[in-house]
Design an enzyme around this catalytic site. Structure first.
Site, PDB file in Angstrom:
ATOM      1  N   HIS A   1     -68.887 108.996 -10.974  1.00  0.00           N
ATOM      2  CA  HIS A   1     -68.359 108.865  -9.563  1.00  0.00           C
ATOM      3  C   HIS A   1     -68.383 110.333  -9.052  1.00  0.00           C
ATOM      4  O   HIS A   1     -68.450 111.474  -9.628  1.00  0.00           O
ATOM      5  CB  HIS A   1     -66.960 108.597  -9.975  1.00  0.00           C
ATOM      6  CG  HIS A   1     -66.590 107.178 -10.222  1.00  0.00           C
ATOM      7  ND1 HIS A   1     -65.850 106.615 -11.142  1.00  0.00           N
ATOM      8  CD2 HIS A   1     -67.205 106.126  -9.842  1.00  0.00           C
ATOM      9  CE1 HIS A   1     -65.778 105.449 -11.138  1.00  0.00           C
ATOM     10  NE2 HIS A   1     -66.667 105.006 -10.355  1.00  0.00           N
TER      11      HIS A   1
ATOM     12  N   HIS B   1     -73.385 100.362  -6.171  1.00  0.00           N
ATOM     13  CA  HIS B   1     -72.469 101.377  -7.173  1.00  0.00           C
ATOM     14  C   HIS B   1     -72.895 101.165  -8.348  1.00  0.00           C
ATOM     15  O   HIS B   1     -73.065 102.231  -9.250  1.00  0.00           O
ATOM     16  CB  HIS B   1     -70.992 101.283  -6.670  1.00  0.00           C
ATOM     17  CG  HIS B   1     -70.108 102.194  -7.289  1.00  0.00           C
ATOM     18  ND1 HIS B   1     -69.728 103.133  -6.597  1.00  0.00           N
ATOM     19  CD2 HIS B   1     -69.365 102.028  -8.592  1.00  0.00           C
ATOM     20  CE1 HIS B   1     -68.611 104.010  -7.532  1.00  0.00           C
ATOM     21  NE2 HIS B   1     -68.451 103.251  -8.465  1.00  0.00           N
ATOM     22  N   GLU B   2     -72.828 100.219  -8.888  1.00  0.00           N
ATOM     23  CA  GLU B   2     -72.941  99.908 -10.225  1.00  0.00           C
ATOM     24  C   GLU B   2     -74.383  99.986 -10.872  1.00  0.00           C
ATOM     25  O   GLU B   2     -74.542 100.459 -12.114  1.00  0.00           O
ATOM     26  CB  GLU B   2     -72.691  98.570 -10.834  1.00  0.00           C
ATOM     27  CG  GLU B   2     -71.004  98.176 -10.343  1.00  0.00           C
ATOM     28  CD  GLU B   2     -70.407  99.056 -10.957  1.00  0.00           C
ATOM     29  OE1 GLU B   2     -70.257  99.675 -11.912  1.00  0.00           O
ATOM     30  OE2 GLU B   2     -69.033  99.120 -10.120  1.00  0.00           O
TER      31      GLU B   2
END
Length: 410
Positions: free
Chosen positions: A375, A365-366
């Site tokens: 997002h 995700h990061e």
């Protein structure tokens, strides 16, 4: 003469089969009559397998892995709670930790400065020849051959169904045989925020140029809180990172264009508590197990400042990832600026990991943020979708649904 040879061969084969049957019968009887396998472990062995204290109750399965080897794959078969698992493992084309990756230790000296020292460089034990994967089952394993057995350490599955496979310590191999492994859940989550100012650093020439292949080069730092969980062992830590980041890399293999392959060009492991000052200074002094994760990122701008490359000899990386086993005050499991890869002072990410691969999804995700992904909810995409009639989460969702067992890119 031919009859004698045939009779002798049949007798030898019968004795061999009987010895194998006898061995496995003894193992099965041993398992039935002795106490639970985890209770056989010493404190040191328990930490080696589960990366936790033996005082904690672990929900695990003790499973016999059967391997069938063909020219193109290893078929690994096992059963948990009457459910059969079939993994088709093929050798990875490359490892995220290639030969020559620079590994250095960091230590805080009495001058209150962090000093760096060379450690043993990577070798064949975690290279591509020992990494196997099954993309469909999201499985990645580090294999170690020992006599007639193969030990498997790694992970498979996704979301709430992601499981860790741990091989037996040497002493228990002599009791049960190396085919037996511990399998337990790796519970991870994703919760982060967009850092203030992130919108001002979105995008770079590399992330917007429509490349066919992209190789993000990462400098990975293991905080002392995680290093302690990994038993303060450099070899164990590097093995863990090889599995962890290969699992992250697998999530990006679903991309058709561009092709994304992670390369770890450097690893820093601390020798004492305060060596990674950007983390230590962000911890809450009244409760050192808690941290202000946002401060880790803002402190990183100074820690990785003008003198870092000169003092550490690390200069060949596009972004840094700091991994720590700390609880953020706001429950964040990771942080990164959007589109900041290759941008000095902002190309730093943080991921919480507890030593059981709980941070794999957060790391993907990061890295997605660093590669300029918002997002999903911020760009009008749902954080959950029905995929093949099954509720599926998206990797770039702001918050994770803990009941979802599969995650995809939106």
């Amino acid at each position: 003469m031919d009859t004698f040879i045939l009779t002798y061969s049949i007798l030898f084969l019968a004795l061999f089969i009987e010895s194998i049957h006898s061995r496995y019968s003894r193992v099965a009887e041993h398992i039935r009559t002795r106490k639970r396998p985890d209770k056989e472990l010493t404190e040191e062995e328990f930490k080696l397998v589960f990366h936790r204290s033996s005082t904690e109750e672990i929900d695990y399965d003790f499973v016999n892995l059967t391997t069938e080897i063909t020219e193109i794959e290893r078929k690994v078969l096992f059963t948990i709670d009457d459910k059969d698992y079939h993994l088709k493992l093929t050798r990875a084309s490359s490892s995220v930790i290639p030969s020559g990756t620079l590994i250095r230790s960091a230590i805080l000296w009495t001058d209150n400065q962090t000093h760096f020292h060379d450690e043993d460089s990577t070798d064949e034990h975690w290279g591509s020849s020992h990494i196997y994967e099954d993309l469909d089952k999201m499985a990645t394993f580090l294999l170690r051959d020992d006599d007639d057995f193969t030990r498997y350490d790694g992970v498979f599955g996704g979301g709430k169904d992601m499981k860790v496979v741990g091989s037996l310590p040497a002493r228990l191999v002599n009791i049960y045989g190396a085919n037996y492994h511990f399998i337990y859940y790796a519970n991870g989550s994703v919760s982060d925020v967009i850092l203030n100012g992130a919108k001002q650093v979105v995008g770079s020439a590399n992330t917007q140029a429509g490349l066919n292949n992209f190789y993000p080069k990462l400098l990975v730092l293991v905080d002392y809180t995680l290093f302690k969980i990994l038993n303060k062992s450099y070899e164990e830590t590097i093995r863990y990172l090889a599995i962890f980041w290969n699992a992250v890399d697998m999530k990006f293999k679903k991309f058709e264009t561009p092709k994304i392959n992670i390369i770890i060009t450097g690893i820093i492991v601390p020798k004492n508590e305060g060596a990674l000052k950007h983390v230590y200074d962000a911890r809450i002094k009244s409760d050192m197990q808690k941290v202000n994760a946002t401060k880790i990122i803002t402190n990183s701008e100074h820690f990785f400042g003008a003198n870092f490359s000169t003092e550490s000899y690390f200069d060949n990386y596009d972004a840094t990832f700091t991994m720590a086993s700390l609880n953020d005050l706001e429950g964040q499991t990771g942080l990164a600026y959007i589109g900041a890869i290759c941008k000095n002072n902002h190309n730093n990410a943080y991921v919480k990991d507890s030593g059981v691969f709980s941070g794999v999804l957060a790391a993907a995700h990061e890295l997605g943020h660093l590669l300029a992904s918002d997002h999903d909810e911020d760009v009008g995409c749902p954080g959950e979708i029905n995929y093949n009639t099954r509720l599926t989460g998206t990797i770039m969702a702001e918050y994770r649904n803990n009941n979802v067992s599969k995650f995809i890119w939106s």
